[in-house]
Each structure stands twice: as structure tokens, then as C-alpha cells.
Design a protein around this motif. Structure first.
Motif, mmCIF file in Angstrom:
data_model
loop_
_atom_site.group_PDB
_atom_site.id
_atom_site.type_symbol
_atom_site.label_atom_id
_atom_site.label_comp_id
_atom_site.label_asym_id
_atom_site.label_seq_id
_atom_site.Cartn_x
_atom_site.Cartn_y
_atom_site.Cartn_z
ATOM 1 N N LYS A 1 107.169 94.457 -22.562
ATOM 2 C CA LYS A 1 108.326 95.010 -22.503
ATOM 3 C C LYS A 1 109.200 94.349 -21.559
ATOM 4 C CE LYS A 1 107.403 98.741 -24.913
ATOM 5 N NZ LYS A 1 107.878 98.996 -25.990
ATOM 6 N N ASN A 2 108.795 93.300 -20.453
ATOM 7 C CA ASN A 2 109.712 92.764 -19.883
ATOM 8 C C ASN A 2 110.683 93.574 -19.144
ATOM 9 O OD1 ASN A 2 110.332 90.443 -18.559
ATOM 10 N ND2 ASN A 2 111.511 89.604 -20.157
ATOM 11 N N ASP A 3 110.547 94.900 -18.743
ATOM 12 C CA ASP A 3 111.369 95.645 -18.122
ATOM 13 C C ASP A 3 110.759 96.804 -17.629
ATOM 14 O OD1 ASP A 3 113.929 96.802 -17.197
ATOM 15 O OD2 ASP A 3 114.309 97.454 -19.354
ATOM 16 N N TRP A 4 111.357 97.853 -16.745
ATOM 17 C CA TRP A 4 110.698 99.093 -16.431
ATOM 18 C C TRP A 4 110.165 99.908 -17.519
ATOM 19 C CZ3 TRP A 4 109.522 98.786 -11.378
ATOM 20 C CH2 TRP A 4 110.376 98.015 -10.529
ATOM 21 N N CYS A 5 108.858 100.479 -17.267
ATOM 22 C CA CYS A 5 108.540 101.373 -18.120
ATOM 23 C C CYS A 5 108.083 102.662 -17.249
ATOM 24 C CB CYS A 5 107.041 100.919 -18.830
ATOM 25 S SG CYS A 5 107.471 99.527 -19.852
ATOM 26 N N THR A 6 108.386 103.648 -17.937
ATOM 27 C CA THR A 6 108.007 105.095 -17.060
ATOM 28 C C THR A 6 106.630 105.333 -17.182
ATOM 29 O OG1 THR A 6 108.406 106.384 -18.880
ATOM 30 C CG2 THR A 6 110.207 105.821 -17.379
ATOM 31 N N GLN B 1 112.072 103.876 -11.100
ATOM 32 C CA GLN B 1 112.433 103.479 -12.307
ATOM 33 C C GLN B 1 111.107 103.395 -13.601
ATOM 34 O OE1 GLN B 1 114.569 100.073 -11.871
ATOM 35 N NE2 GLN B 1 116.490 101.113 -12.209
ATOM 36 N N ARG C 1 106.655 97.878 -13.746
ATOM 37 C CA ARG C 1 107.147 96.499 -14.290
ATOM 38 C C ARG C 1 106.375 95.489 -13.807
ATOM 39 N NH1 ARG C 1 112.857 93.978 -12.692
ATOM 40 N NH2 ARG C 1 111.758 93.831 -10.681
ATOM 41 N N SER D 1 106.854 88.776 -11.563
ATOM 42 C CA SER D 1 106.555 87.484 -12.207
ATOM 43 C C SER D 1 105.627 86.666 -11.402
ATOM 44 C CB SER D 1 108.032 86.761 -11.928
ATOM 45 O OG SER D 1 108.210 86.570 -10.531
#
Length: 92
Positions: free
Chosen positions: A16-21, A55, A58, A61
Motif C-alpha cells: 500500500k505504501n500509504d496509511w491504511c485504516t 490516519q 503505515r 521505512s
């Protein structure tokens, strides 16, 4: 948490490389949001791998994990705090 479930969880966040709820993660893995929080806590026990905020969740890194490694465990945080208190004569 089984290793295969842990790896699947981490791989999903990496893809996803982004915020996931928590709700999206719970729907994907067919578990409750409470189970998602449990997964994140278990994965982060040894080292901060998953960041959480309002959010969602995530993957952190790998470079940031290496840089923040001395703050991740409770024992290491205690050592850092004690060192700072001892070295700063005027206080913190």
C-alpha cells in the motif's frame, strides 16, 4: 501471531505504501479492528516496524527503523534517559 500471518500483514502494508485504516485492514484480513491493534503491538514488540496515527497504520521505512533503533525497547529508552540525565549537569 504466526510468522506467515505476520509476513502477510507487513507485505500488505508495504504494497500500500500509504496509511491504511484499521477498518480496511480488518476487512482485508477478515478479523476485528481489535485484532489489528493486537497484530501491530505484537509486531512492534521488538522493533518499531509499523507506525500508527489517527490516519491508520503505515510501514516505517527500514532506514528510519535503523536510525530510531535505540529508542524502540523499554530498556533502551531507560538507558537513553538515564544517560541524558547524568550528562546534563544543569538538568533537562
Amino acid at each position: 501471531m504466526k510468522n506467515d500471518r505476520r509476513e502477510a500483514f507487513i507485505q500488505y502494508l508495504a504494497s500500500k505504501n500509504d496509511w491504511c485504516t484499521a477498518t480496511n485492514l480488518a476487512n482485508y484480513f477478515k478479523v476485528s479492528t481489535r485484532t489489528i491493534r493486537k497484530y501491530v503491538n505484537e509486531i512492534n514488540e521488538d522493533q518499531l516496524v509499523i507506525a500508527s496515527s489517527s490516519q491508520g497504520y503505515r510501514l516505517v521505512s527500514r532506514e528510519k527503523v535503523k536510525a530510531d533503533n535505540h529508542y524502540t525497547s523499554p530498556i533502551n529508552r531507560i538507558k537513553v534517559i538515564l544517560k541524558e540525565l547524568i550528562l546534563h549537569i544543569e538538568g533537562l
